[in-house]
Design an enzyme around this catalytic site. Structure first.
Site, PDB file in Angstrom:
ATOM      1  N   HIS A 126       0.944   9.531   0.474  1.00 56.00           N
ATOM      2  CA  HIS A 126       0.523   8.435  -0.414  1.00 56.00           C
ATOM      3  C   HIS A 126       0.427   7.184   0.465  1.00 56.00           C
ATOM      4  CE1 HIS A 126       2.113  11.383  -3.233  1.00 56.00           C
ATOM      5  NE2 HIS A 126       1.630  10.703  -4.263  1.00 56.00           N
TER       6      HIS A 126
ATOM      7  N   GLU B 174      -4.842   9.582   0.435  1.00 58.03           N
ATOM      8  CA  GLU B 174      -4.869   8.444  -0.496  1.00 58.03           C
ATOM      9  C   GLU B 174      -5.948   8.724  -1.526  1.00 58.03           C
ATOM     10  OE1 GLU B 174      -3.076   5.552  -1.195  1.00 58.03           O
ATOM     11  OE2 GLU B 174      -4.560   5.438  -2.789  1.00 58.03           O
TER      12      GLU B 174
ATOM     13  N   ASP C 127      -5.328  14.610  -3.430  1.00 55.11           N
ATOM     14  CA  ASP C 127      -4.033  14.501  -4.104  1.00 55.11           C
ATOM     15  C   ASP C 127      -2.910  14.850  -3.111  1.00 55.11           C
ATOM     16  OD1 ASP C 127      -2.292  14.483  -6.600  1.00 55.11           O
ATOM     17  OD2 ASP C 127      -1.950  16.496  -5.839  1.00 55.11           O
ATOM     18  N   GLY C 128      -1.984  13.935  -2.937  1.00 53.06           N
ATOM     19  CA  GLY C 128      -0.950  14.103  -1.920  1.00 53.06           C
ATOM     20  C   GLY C 128       0.021  15.243  -2.212  1.00 53.06           C
TER      21      GLY C 128
ATOM     22  N   ASP D 269       5.539   8.878  -0.633  1.00 55.64           N
ATOM     23  CA  ASP D 269       5.851   7.554  -1.176  1.00 55.64           C
ATOM     24  C   ASP D 269       4.980   7.288  -2.414  1.00 55.64           C
ATOM     25  OD1 ASP D 269       6.637   4.917  -1.431  1.00 55.64           O
ATOM     26  OD2 ASP D 269       5.416   4.188   0.240  1.00 55.64           O
TER      27      ASP D 269
ATOM     28  N   HIS E   5      10.794   1.439   5.224  1.00 55.34           N
ATOM     29  CA  HIS E   5      10.095   1.340   6.510  1.00 55.34           C
ATOM     30  C   HIS E   5      11.072   1.299   7.687  1.00 55.34           C
ATOM     31  CE1 HIS E   5       6.270  -0.202   4.303  1.00 55.34           C
ATOM     32  NE2 HIS E   5       6.342   1.108   4.315  1.00 55.34           N
TER      33      HIS E   5
ATOM     34  N   SER F  76       2.872   1.951   5.834  1.00 57.49           N
ATOM     35  CA  SER F  76       3.331   3.123   6.584  1.00 57.49           C
ATOM     36  C   SER F  76       2.291   3.639   7.594  1.00 57.49           C
ATOM     37  CB  SER F  76       3.785   4.231   5.624  1.00 57.49           C
ATOM     38  OG  SER F  76       2.828   4.467   4.621  1.00 57.49           O
TER      39      SER F  76
END
Ligand code: SAM
Length: 295
Positions: free
Chosen positions: A42, A131, A156-157, A177, A19, A113
């Protein structure tokens, strides 16, 4: 299989490093008036109650954020981030941050995030979130739905990222992530970033990965070393030499394509300070290496 919940891990040493790096990139993007776009593949649930039973169960934030906050004289850019976290109070913000009256919050709170990025967005900027976990998605939706600059997808990321490339606003960052619930995630992450970068060669891409005893981080570094981005590819790791228990993280890593100017020096200063300040399974070091030199 979606078993991971970030509420158990929010504010740990890996979040501090990741971060802080995210904050550095955002600070750089805000320097120019031109709008920017952030894609968070994500996203998690957006923000976390460090007083919750989940956070108490692992106590990981006490070895990360709590130590960083208690220690005087952090590097300047990290101090700005830590101040933001210390002031972060979704309960005071109420409905706009998706606070539910029926939920009992204890605090303190930690922004994930999506809410770190939200803090740095200007009117013309955009945040795209993905997500997949049904409950995390529902919570995040409730928390971001009133903000017209934020677009959330239950998608789906890995696949979603490539399909969205290049973004309409061609200046910005992709944060990937993953939770690495299954080992195939390493390959999926490397492939998705590679394909996305081919369609958006000027974008900045940041991939997080854990450093575990039997991890696959070496494969990731090899894959990223083949990405010949004009702005270079940087690898930053904050890790203890020894691993501790099986499956437990001994460190945290970031692979960054096209990092902003002086990001390497700023993150090096922060990483060395975090290595001394946070608690790891053993003595820790920070390292920064260019896998591909900037042209
Ligand atoms: C490490 S957490 C994200 C933390 C968040 N980026 C932060 O910094 O606050 C990973 C998240 O990815 C979600 N996830 C797992 N597989 C996914 C996939 N294929 N696509 C999108 N989200 C996924 C998990 O449900 C989890 O919430």
């Amino acid at each position: 299989m979606l078993s991971y919940l970030h509420g158990f891990h929010a504010g740990n040493f890996a979040d501090m490093h990741k971060h802080a790096a995210l904050w550095l990139v955002l600070s750089h993007l805000r320097k120019k008036k031109k709008p920017f776009c952030v894609i968070d593949t994500h996203a998690g649930s957006g923000w976390y109650d460090l007083g919750s039973d989940q956070a108490a169960k692992t106590g990981e934030w006490k070895d990360g954020y709590a130590r960083a906050k208690a220690e005087p004289n952090p590097p300047e850019m990290l101090a700005a981030f830590l101040d933001h976290v210390a002031r972060f109070d979704p309960v005071a913000k109420g409905r706009d941050y998706g606070v539910r009256e029926e939920d009992a919050y204890r605090g303190p709170f930690y922004p994930g995030s999506p809410f770190i990025v939200r803090e740095m967005l200007r009117e013309e900027d955009e945040l795209i979130l993905m997500e997949l976990h049904p409950r995390e998605h529902e919570t995040l939706h409730h928390r971001v739905k009133r903000d017209g600059r934020i677009h959330l997808h239950k998608r789906d990321g890995y696949e979603g990222l490539v399909a969205m490339m290049p973004p309409v606003i061609r200046r910005g960052l992709v944060l990937m992530d993953p939770s690495y619930d299954v080992k195939q995630d390493y390959q999926k992450a490397a492939n998705a970033v590679q394909h996305a970068w081919e369609k958006w060669p000027n974008g900045t891409f940041m991939l997080w990965y854990p450093i575990l005893e039997d991890g696959f981080d070496g494969d990731l570094r090899t894959s990223f070393g083949a990405i010949k981005a004009s702005g270079g590819v940087l690898c930053a790791e904050l890790a203890a030499d020894q691993g501790g228990a099986k499956g437990r993280m001994r460190g945290t890593g970031l692979l960054v394509i096209n990092p902003p100017w002086q990001f390497d020096q700023q993150l090096a200063e922060i990483g060395v300070w975090l290595a001394k300040t946070c608690k790891f399974p053993g003595p820790a070091q920070h390292s920064i290496n260019w896998l591909v030199a900037a042209q």
